[in-house]
Design a protein around this motif. Structure first.
Motif, mmCIF file in Angstrom:
data_model
loop_
_atom_site.group_PDB
_atom_site.id
_atom_site.type_symbol
_atom_site.label_atom_id
_atom_site.label_comp_id
_atom_site.label_asym_id
_atom_site.label_seq_id
_atom_site.Cartn_x
_atom_site.Cartn_y
_atom_site.Cartn_z
ATOM 1 N N VAL A 74 0.824 -1.212 0.000
ATOM 2 C CA VAL A 74 0.000 0.000 0.000
ATOM 3 C C VAL A 74 0.858 1.261 0.000
ATOM 4 O O VAL A 74 0.326 2.366 0.164
ATOM 5 C CB VAL A 74 -0.965 0.018 1.212
ATOM 6 C CG1 VAL A 74 -1.885 -1.181 1.167
ATOM 7 C CG2 VAL A 74 -0.206 0.068 2.539
ATOM 8 N N GLY A 75 2.182 1.103 -0.130
ATOM 9 C CA GLY A 75 3.064 2.269 -0.180
ATOM 10 C C GLY A 75 3.102 3.027 1.134
ATOM 11 O O GLY A 75 3.111 4.257 1.143
ATOM 12 N N TRP A 76 3.146 2.299 2.254
ATOM 13 C CA TRP A 76 3.081 2.926 3.574
ATOM 14 C C TRP A 76 4.266 3.855 3.807
ATOM 15 O O TRP A 76 5.426 3.483 3.632
ATOM 16 C CB TRP A 76 3.063 1.841 4.648
ATOM 17 C CG TRP A 76 3.009 2.377 6.044
ATOM 18 C CD1 TRP A 76 4.004 2.382 6.963
ATOM 19 C CD2 TRP A 76 1.888 2.996 6.681
ATOM 20 N NE1 TRP A 76 3.586 2.950 8.138
ATOM 21 C CE2 TRP A 76 2.285 3.343 7.991
ATOM 22 C CE3 TRP A 76 0.593 3.289 6.273
ATOM 23 C CZ2 TRP A 76 1.431 3.972 8.899
ATOM 24 C CZ3 TRP A 76 -0.268 3.900 7.172
ATOM 25 C CH2 TRP A 76 0.154 4.243 8.473
ATOM 26 N N ASP A 77 3.977 5.089 4.234
ATOM 27 C CA ASP A 77 5.025 6.063 4.522
ATOM 28 C C ASP A 77 4.837 6.663 5.915
ATOM 29 O O ASP A 77 5.323 7.757 6.201
ATOM 30 C CB ASP A 77 5.026 7.186 3.480
ATOM 31 C CG ASP A 77 3.670 7.900 3.406
ATOM 32 O OD1 ASP A 77 2.729 7.476 4.119
ATOM 33 O OD2 ASP A 77 3.547 8.872 2.650
ATOM 34 N N GLY A 78 4.123 5.923 6.781
ATOM 35 C CA GLY A 78 3.840 6.418 8.118
ATOM 36 C C GLY A 78 4.802 5.881 9.154
ATOM 37 O O GLY A 78 5.901 5.413 8.840
ATOM 38 N N PRO A 79 4.404 5.943 10.444
ATOM 39 C CA PRO A 79 5.277 5.510 11.544
ATOM 40 C C PRO A 79 5.522 4.017 11.554
ATOM 41 O O PRO A 79 4.879 3.252 10.817
ATOM 42 C CB PRO A 79 4.490 5.946 12.791
ATOM 43 C CG PRO A 79 3.065 5.999 12.357
ATOM 44 C CD PRO A 79 3.099 6.430 10.927
ATOM 45 N N GLY A 80 6.465 3.582 12.430
ATOM 46 C CA GLY A 80 6.834 2.177 12.506
ATOM 47 C C GLY A 80 5.809 1.329 13.234
ATOM 48 O O GLY A 80 4.843 1.833 13.831
ATOM 49 N N ARG B 103 -0.769 5.210 -8.043
ATOM 50 C CA ARG B 103 0.341 4.326 -7.676
ATOM 51 C C ARG B 103 -0.131 3.213 -6.751
ATOM 52 O O ARG B 103 0.245 2.046 -6.913
ATOM 53 C CB ARG B 103 1.457 5.134 -6.997
ATOM 54 C CG ARG B 103 2.218 6.069 -7.909
ATOM 55 C CD ARG B 103 3.508 6.532 -7.255
ATOM 56 N NE ARG B 103 3.252 7.190 -5.967
ATOM 57 C CZ ARG B 103 3.036 8.499 -5.841
ATOM 58 N NH1 ARG B 103 3.055 9.289 -6.905
ATOM 59 N NH2 ARG B 103 2.827 9.018 -4.649
ATOM 60 N N LEU B 104 -0.986 3.585 -5.788
ATOM 61 C CA LEU B 104 -1.482 2.594 -4.835
ATOM 62 C C LEU B 104 -2.315 1.533 -5.548
ATOM 63 O O LEU B 104 -2.181 0.334 -5.280
ATOM 64 C CB LEU B 104 -2.307 3.277 -3.749
ATOM 65 C CG LEU B 104 -3.004 2.368 -2.742
ATOM 66 C CD1 LEU B 104 -1.994 1.465 -2.037
ATOM 67 C CD2 LEU B 104 -3.782 3.188 -1.722
ATOM 68 N N GLU B 105 -3.162 1.951 -6.468
ATOM 69 C CA GLU B 105 -4.016 0.989 -7.181
ATOM 70 C C GLU B 105 -3.164 0.033 -8.022
ATOM 71 O O GLU B 105 -3.469 -1.155 -8.127
ATOM 72 C CB GLU B 105 -5.013 1.734 -8.052
ATOM 73 C CG GLU B 105 -6.117 2.404 -7.221
ATOM 74 C CD GLU B 105 -6.983 3.323 -8.055
ATOM 75 O OE1 GLU B 105 -6.702 3.473 -9.271
ATOM 76 O OE2 GLU B 105 -7.926 3.903 -7.513
ATOM 77 N N ARG B 106 -2.092 0.529 -8.592
ATOM 78 C CA ARG B 106 -1.219 -0.346 -9.375
ATOM 79 C C ARG B 106 -0.484 -1.332 -8.468
ATOM 80 O O ARG B 106 -0.314 -2.508 -8.817
ATOM 81 C CB ARG B 106 -0.217 0.498 -10.167
ATOM 82 C CG ARG B 106 -0.857 1.206 -11.367
ATOM 83 C CD ARG B 106 0.090 2.184 -12.008
ATOM 84 N NE ARG B 106 -0.507 2.789 -13.203
ATOM 85 C CZ ARG B 106 -0.026 3.869 -13.807
ATOM 86 N NH1 ARG B 106 1.058 4.462 -13.323
ATOM 87 N NH2 ARG B 106 -0.614 4.355 -14.877
#
Length: 575
Positions: free
Chosen positions: A456-462, A511-514
């Motif tokens: 899901v392209g996660w760019d959040g906290p750990g 990008r997420l859908e791909r």
């Protein structure tokens, strides 16, 4: 659509549940009763000793020191027994209250999602907060105090009768008065407190709607209308509380009169009996003291009676949650295959007003179907039916080959292994990011979690970061990514995505859908979207208008047909 209040348990159900509570802990209850009875009996020795002392003083043979020491000893013993009796009562009350709370949570979690949504936020929140607190007061204080009052009153009446039947009779003068006022009060109080609690639900519902929709209220200039709604709810609550107040203003003055009369009557009649040689001075003194002692438990009993009525109304509302009928009836059949098909599906949020009109839709296993159409056409409603969240009013939504099994006949945990829904509304629970994810699959490893976060392209906290209320705040886009990651981790065969990437900017959503397309390869996906690039990439497109599927085919086929979809496509591209 106005909120539809959750049901309330009947009086018979409340009484039956209360009886079950009483017998659920027989040993603890017997211990509590025994301690209170011993404390009450110990306290009843003092009036007898004082009565005998008065008569001995008259006869000139009183041993004041010995009697005083005996009274002091019994008072100390009574104090010790009372302390342990109250401790045992409190411990039993907390145990019962904990069970009540756990059972209420179980009932709430078993509620059909569609029924929760129709009930509105205020009703459920008020039951989970105000009603639970009110019932807690009844269980912690009212029930033990009432129990003590009953035991003490029973022992006191017994001691009074043993003192002498003739001197005991005047103490019964208030029985008809108290019986009549209680019989008048109880049926009125139950209905009155139910209305009072319901009025609080309406207030909470109105305030919640106003706060959650604050921006909409401000943008559309609805402040005066919401203010008027709040005033009306408060006025309704005022009328309900004024009614119960009137009941109390009748009950308590008459009850106070009923407490005084026995003491006066026992003293007067007892004096006449003594003058006529029909009772001794010791009997009259002890009987008068016992009549005075009755004031305490009777006052406690009637004072807490009002609280018990309020607690009974709250218990009826908490038990009523369990009266909601289930939205599915498992029949034990297991679907073979993952084909999902809707046949002549109709659905209505209000009786007589269908929002879906005879929809037929056959999903091919492994295909990606895009569902498009104007707002309010019924796309989200159809998506909820395809995910098994709601059942159709008529028609069927079946899973499996050769006719399959209706989704409403599958247990919820099994259903979610086949079909899952993700909407644009997401909740982040208080806890670590890992805890928020593994609720979808408790046995998931960190490697599994990292894989779905990458998808899901996660760019959040750990993973160890605490999020949710009181923790690190996630942006709406991150909350949406978290919901999609849960879905991938749950690994159902069919997914219904209702604007699941609406909170992401178009490039990030693309990008997420791909990325998801690669992870979800081989699974059936129903994507409800306003962004038509989703439809362009789909295997087929279903156009929903006015509660019907008006067009169904590939992107190229529908463009060539030059119908509604072609018009939407040209409009979206500015053509």
């Amino acid at each position: 659509m106005s909120a539809e209040a959750l049901p309330v348990a009947t009086t018979a159900q409340v009484r039956a549940y209360a009886r079950r509570l009483v017998v659920r802990h027989p040993r603890d209850l017997a211990g509590v009763l025994a301690l209170h009875a011993l404390a009450a009996v110990t306290g009843l020795v003092t009036p007898r000793l004082l009565g005998a002392l008065v008569e001995d003083v008259r006869d000139g043979r009183a041993d004041v020191d010995t009697t005083g020491l005996a009274i002091a000893a019994f008072v100390i013993v009574q104090g010790v027994l009372t302390r342990y009796a109250y401790f045992a009562s409190a411990r039993l009350g907390e145990k019962v209250l904990a069970e009540l709370r756990e059972e209420f949570v179980d009932r709430v979690l078993a509620l059909p999602l569609s029924r929760v949504e129709r009930a509105g936020t205020g009703d459920l929140v008020t039951r989970a907060s105000r009603d639970v607190d009110t019932l807690g007061t009844s269980v912690r204080y009212a029930m033990p105090e009432t129990l003590v009052a009953i035991v003490v009153a029973g022992c006191t009446i017994g001691a009074l009768l043993l003192t002498g039947p003739l001197v005991a009779l005047p103490a019964l003068i208030s029985v008809p008065i108290l019986w009549a006022v209680t019989r008048w009060y109880l049926p009125r109080a139950h209905g009155g407190y139910l209305r009072e609690n319901e009025s609080w639900s309406q207030i909470a519902d109105g305030l919640t709607e106003t706060v959650q929709g604050a921006r909409t209220v401000e943008a559309l200039g609805l402040a005066e209308r919401r203010h008027a709604r709040g005033d009306a709810d408060i006025a309704n609550s005022y009328r309900a509380e004024r009614y119960t107040l009137r009941l109390r203003t009748v009950l308590f003055p008459i009850a106070e009169l009923g407490f005084v009369l026995p003491v006066v009557a026992t003293l007067v009649v007892g004096g006449l009996l003594y003058i006529n040689g029909m009772a001794s001075l010791a009997q009259v003194t002890a009987a008068t003291l016992y009549a005075q002692l009755l004031v305490g438990p009777m006052d406690t009993l009637l004072s807490w009676l009002d609280e018990l009525q309020l607690g009974g109304a709250s218990l009826a509302r908490l038990l009523g949650v369990g009266n909601v009928p289930p939205d599915r009836t498992p029949n034990g059949r297991r679907p073979e295959g993952e084909r999902l098909a809707a046949r002549d599906v109709r659905y209505a949020y209000r009786p007589g007003r269908d929002v879906l009109h005879g929809v037929d839709l056959d999903l091919r296993p492994g295909e990606r179907l895009a569902m498009v159409g104007p707002s309010g056409a019924g796309k989200s409603t159809l998506g909820r039916l395809l995910a098994g969240v709601d059942g159709p009013r008529s028609g069927t939504v079946n899973l499996g080959d050769d006719g399959g099994v209706p989704l409403v006949e599958l247990p919820l945990d099994e259903l979610r292994g086949h079909v899952a829904l993700v909407t644009q509304e997401h909740h982040v629970f208080r806890g670590t990011l890992r805890e928020n994810l593994v609720m979808a699959r408790p046995g998931a490893s960190d490697a599994d979690i990292e894989r779905v976060l990458a998808a899901v392209g996660w760019d959040g906290p750990g993973l160890s970061t605490v999020v949710g209320s009181g923790g690190e705040t996630l942006s709406p886009a991150q909350a949406q990514q978290l919901a999609l990651a849960r879905l991938v981790l749950a690994d159902p065969h069919t997914l219904v995505l209702d604007e699941a990437t609406s909170l992401l900017d178009p490039r990030a959503a693309r990008r997420l859908e791909r990325s998801l397309a690669a992870v979800l390869d081989g699974r059936t996906v129903v994507a409800i979207a306003h962004r038509l690039h989703t439809a362009h990439d789909a295997d087929r497109v279903a156009v929903v208008e006015d509660g019907r599927v008006t067009e169904l085919g590939t992107h190229d086929e529908l463009i060539a047909a030059n119908g509604s979809y072609a018009a939407l496509w040209r409009s979206w591209h500015g053509g």
